[in-house]
Design a protein around this motif. Structure first.
Motif, PDB file in Angstrom:
ATOM      1  N   LEU A  91       0.835  -1.190   0.000  1.00  0.00           N
ATOM      2  CA  LEU A  91       0.000   0.000   0.000  1.00  0.00           C
ATOM      3  C   LEU A  91       0.880   1.254   0.000  1.00  0.00           C
ATOM      4  N   PHE A  92       0.605   2.187  -0.900  1.00  0.00           N
ATOM      5  CA  PHE A  92       1.379   3.427  -1.040  1.00  0.00           C
ATOM      6  C   PHE A  92       2.871   3.131  -1.202  1.00  0.00           C
ATOM      7  N   ASP A  93       3.177   2.078  -1.946  1.00  0.00           N
ATOM      8  CA  ASP A  93       4.546   1.550  -2.043  1.00  0.00           C
ATOM      9  C   ASP A  93       5.588   2.612  -2.381  1.00  0.00           C
ATOM     10  N   GLU A  94       5.316   3.449  -3.372  1.00  0.00           N
ATOM     11  CA  GLU A  94       6.342   4.394  -3.827  1.00  0.00           C
ATOM     12  C   GLU A  94       6.581   5.523  -2.834  1.00  0.00           C
ATOM     13  N   MET A  95       5.588   5.799  -1.998  1.00  0.00           N
ATOM     14  CA  MET A  95       5.771   6.811  -0.953  1.00  0.00           C
ATOM     15  C   MET A  95       6.303   6.189   0.334  1.00  0.00           C
ATOM     16  N   ARG A  96       5.987   4.922   0.512  1.00  0.00           N
ATOM     17  CA  ARG A  96       6.270   4.252   1.786  1.00  0.00           C
ATOM     18  C   ARG A  96       7.689   3.708   1.880  1.00  0.00           C
ATOM     19  N   TYR A  97       8.293   3.418   0.726  1.00  0.00           N
ATOM     20  CA  TYR A  97       9.628   2.812   0.721  1.00  0.00           C
ATOM     21  C   TYR A  97      10.614   3.662  -0.080  1.00  0.00           C
ATOM     22  N   LEU A  98      11.865   3.633   0.347  1.00  0.00           N
ATOM     23  CA  LEU A  98      12.948   4.324  -0.362  1.00  0.00           C
ATOM     24  C   LEU A  98      13.462   3.435  -1.485  1.00  0.00           C
ATOM     25  N   ASP A  99      14.334   3.974  -2.320  1.00  0.00           N
ATOM     26  CA  ASP A  99      14.847   3.236  -3.479  1.00  0.00           C
ATOM     27  C   ASP A  99      15.569   1.949  -3.083  1.00  0.00           C
ATOM     28  N   ASP A 100      16.164   1.915  -1.892  1.00  0.00           N
ATOM     29  CA  ASP A 100      16.881   0.709  -1.455  1.00  0.00           C
ATOM     30  C   ASP A 100      15.955  -0.316  -0.798  1.00  0.00           C
ATOM     31  N   GLY A 101      14.644  -0.021  -0.781  1.00  0.00           N
ATOM     32  CA  GLY A 101      13.678  -0.956  -0.212  1.00  0.00           C
ATOM     33  C   GLY A 101      13.391  -0.736   1.258  1.00  0.00           C
ATOM     34  N   SER A 102      14.137   0.141   1.891  1.00  0.00           N
ATOM     35  CA  SER A 102      13.893   0.417   3.304  1.00  0.00           C
ATOM     36  C   SER A 102      12.709   1.374   3.461  1.00  0.00           C
ATOM     37  N   GLU A 103      12.148   1.417   4.654  1.00  0.00           N
ATOM     38  CA  GLU A 103      11.001   2.279   4.889  1.00  0.00           C
ATOM     39  C   GLU A 103      11.400   3.750   4.872  1.00  0.00           C
ATOM     40  N   ASN A 104      10.527   4.558   4.304  1.00  0.00           N
ATOM     41  CA  ASN A 104      10.697   6.005   4.348  1.00  0.00           C
ATOM     42  C   ASN A 104      10.184   6.495   5.702  1.00  0.00           C
ATOM     43  N   PRO A 105      11.060   6.946   6.589  1.00  0.00           N
ATOM     44  CA  PRO A 105      10.627   7.316   7.944  1.00  0.00           C
ATOM     45  C   PRO A 105       9.706   8.528   7.968  1.00  0.00           C
ATOM     46  N   VAL A 145       3.703   8.887   6.575  1.00  0.00           N
ATOM     47  CA  VAL A 145       2.849   8.860   7.764  1.00  0.00           C
ATOM     48  C   VAL A 145       2.595   7.446   8.292  1.00  0.00           C
ATOM     49  N   LEU A 146       2.327   6.475   7.424  1.00  0.00           N
ATOM     50  CA  LEU A 146       1.991   5.132   7.902  1.00  0.00           C
ATOM     51  C   LEU A 146       3.204   4.355   8.405  1.00  0.00           C
ATOM     52  N   ASN A 147       4.416   4.917   8.206  1.00  0.00           N
ATOM     53  CA  ASN A 147       5.626   4.301   8.761  1.00  0.00           C
ATOM     54  C   ASN A 147       5.957   4.846  10.147  1.00  0.00           C
ATOM     55  N   LYS A 148       5.270   5.903  10.549  1.00  0.00           N
ATOM     56  CA  LYS A 148       5.531   6.474  11.859  1.00  0.00           C
ATOM     57  C   LYS A 148       4.858   5.612  12.924  1.00  0.00           C
ATOM     58  N   PRO A 149       5.525   5.381  14.045  1.00  0.00           N
ATOM     59  CA  PRO A 149       4.991   4.466  15.062  1.00  0.00           C
ATOM     60  C   PRO A 149       3.538   4.729  15.445  1.00  0.00           C
ATOM     61  N   ALA A 150       3.146   5.971  15.531  1.00  0.00           N
ATOM     62  CA  ALA A 150       1.794   6.300  15.977  1.00  0.00           C
ATOM     63  C   ALA A 150       0.719   5.866  14.990  1.00  0.00           C
ATOM     64  N   TYR A 151       1.110   5.694  13.706  1.00  0.00           N
ATOM     65  CA  TYR A 151       0.106   5.438  12.665  1.00  0.00           C
ATOM     66  C   TYR A 151       0.213   4.060  12.013  1.00  0.00           C
ATOM     67  N   ARG A 152       1.065   3.211  12.520  1.00  0.00           N
ATOM     68  CA  ARG A 152       1.246   1.887  11.907  1.00  0.00           C
ATOM     69  C   ARG A 152      -0.010   1.020  11.989  1.00  0.00           C
ATOM     70  N   GLU A 153      -0.846   1.284  12.979  1.00  0.00           N
ATOM     71  CA  GLU A 153      -2.078   0.518  13.143  1.00  0.00           C
ATOM     72  C   GLU A 153      -3.311   1.354  12.796  1.00  0.00           C
ATOM     73  N   ALA A 154      -3.133   2.385  11.991  1.00  0.00           N
ATOM     74  CA  ALA A 154      -4.245   3.270  11.637  1.00  0.00           C
ATOM     75  C   ALA A 154      -5.372   2.493  10.961  1.00  0.00           C
TER      76      ALA A 154
END
Length: 201
Positions: free
Chosen positions: A42-56, A59-68
């Motif tokens: 979900l939202f792959d291109e915004m959620r992950y960086l070019d190396d496959g790691s999470e984009n900190p 919003v959905l990668n931030k701890p407060a919103y992981r279970e949104a």
């Protein structure tokens, strides 16, 4: 389809406008016909960086919103192609409700058919909910479909409109197949009468 009656959970803010279905679930993930497993992209291109790691910063990668469970977003959400994988990906991630000033028609319809409640609200109410959603883990919002109300973190209530037939389907967990199966007895009766009248068919 899972029933939607009430929903209480963290609301994540995504103030962007014109979020299209390719942003929701990029085309390379459309090979599957399964409804499960798409949440990780979900939202792959915004959620992950070019190396496959999470984009900190996403919003959905931030701890407060992981279970949104709720998404508050900008106008014209779900525009672009008509892919049903977009609501599948949202649902698989755990999003059951999207709040926006407007939606693309096909995406809007597909949400109801897959157990997601899309709610259209005036921009000023979206702005209030966007502000509420900015509270992180304290951004707890409750959606009551039966009474058509949204309750914010401070207890304030907003009313919303929803088509009554679609409301009935969500409250009872009825997708298109479920609606057909409600007529199962009538279908069986028709088939029996047809077979008796025209046994050669």
């Amino acid at each position: 389809m899972e029933k939607f009656t009430t929903l209480t959970g963290v609301a994540a803010p995504m103030p962007q406008i014109n979020i299209d279905t390719d942003m929701i679930i990029p085309k390379q993930f459309l090979k599957t016909i399964k409804r499960s497993g798409l949440g990780k992209n979900l939202f792959d291109e915004m959620r992950y960086l070019d190396d496959g790691s999470e984009n900190p910063e996403f919003v959905l990668n931030k701890p407060a919103y992981r279970e949104a469970k709720i998404l508050v977003t900008g106008e014209n959400f779900g525009c672009g192609s008509s892919r049903e994988h977009a609501p599948w990906a949202l649902l698989d991630f755990g999003i059951r409700c999207v709040l926006a000033p407007s939606f693309a028609d096909i995406f809007f319809n597909n949400c109801f058919k897959n157990g997601i409640l899309p709610i259209v609200l005036p921009q000023e109410q979206i702005d209030l909910l966007m502000d509420d959603a900015g509270r992180g883990a304290n951004a707890i919002v409750s959606i009551d479909l039966e009474n058509q109300t949204i309750t914010g973190p401070d207890g304030g209530k907003i009313s919303f409109e929803v088509d009554q037939f679609r409301k009935h389907c969500l409250l009872n967990g009825l997708d298109d197949i479920g609606l057909t199966m409600e007529k199962g007895a009538a279908i069986d009766d028709f088939e029996a009468r047809t077979h008796a009248a025209r046994p050669w068919l």
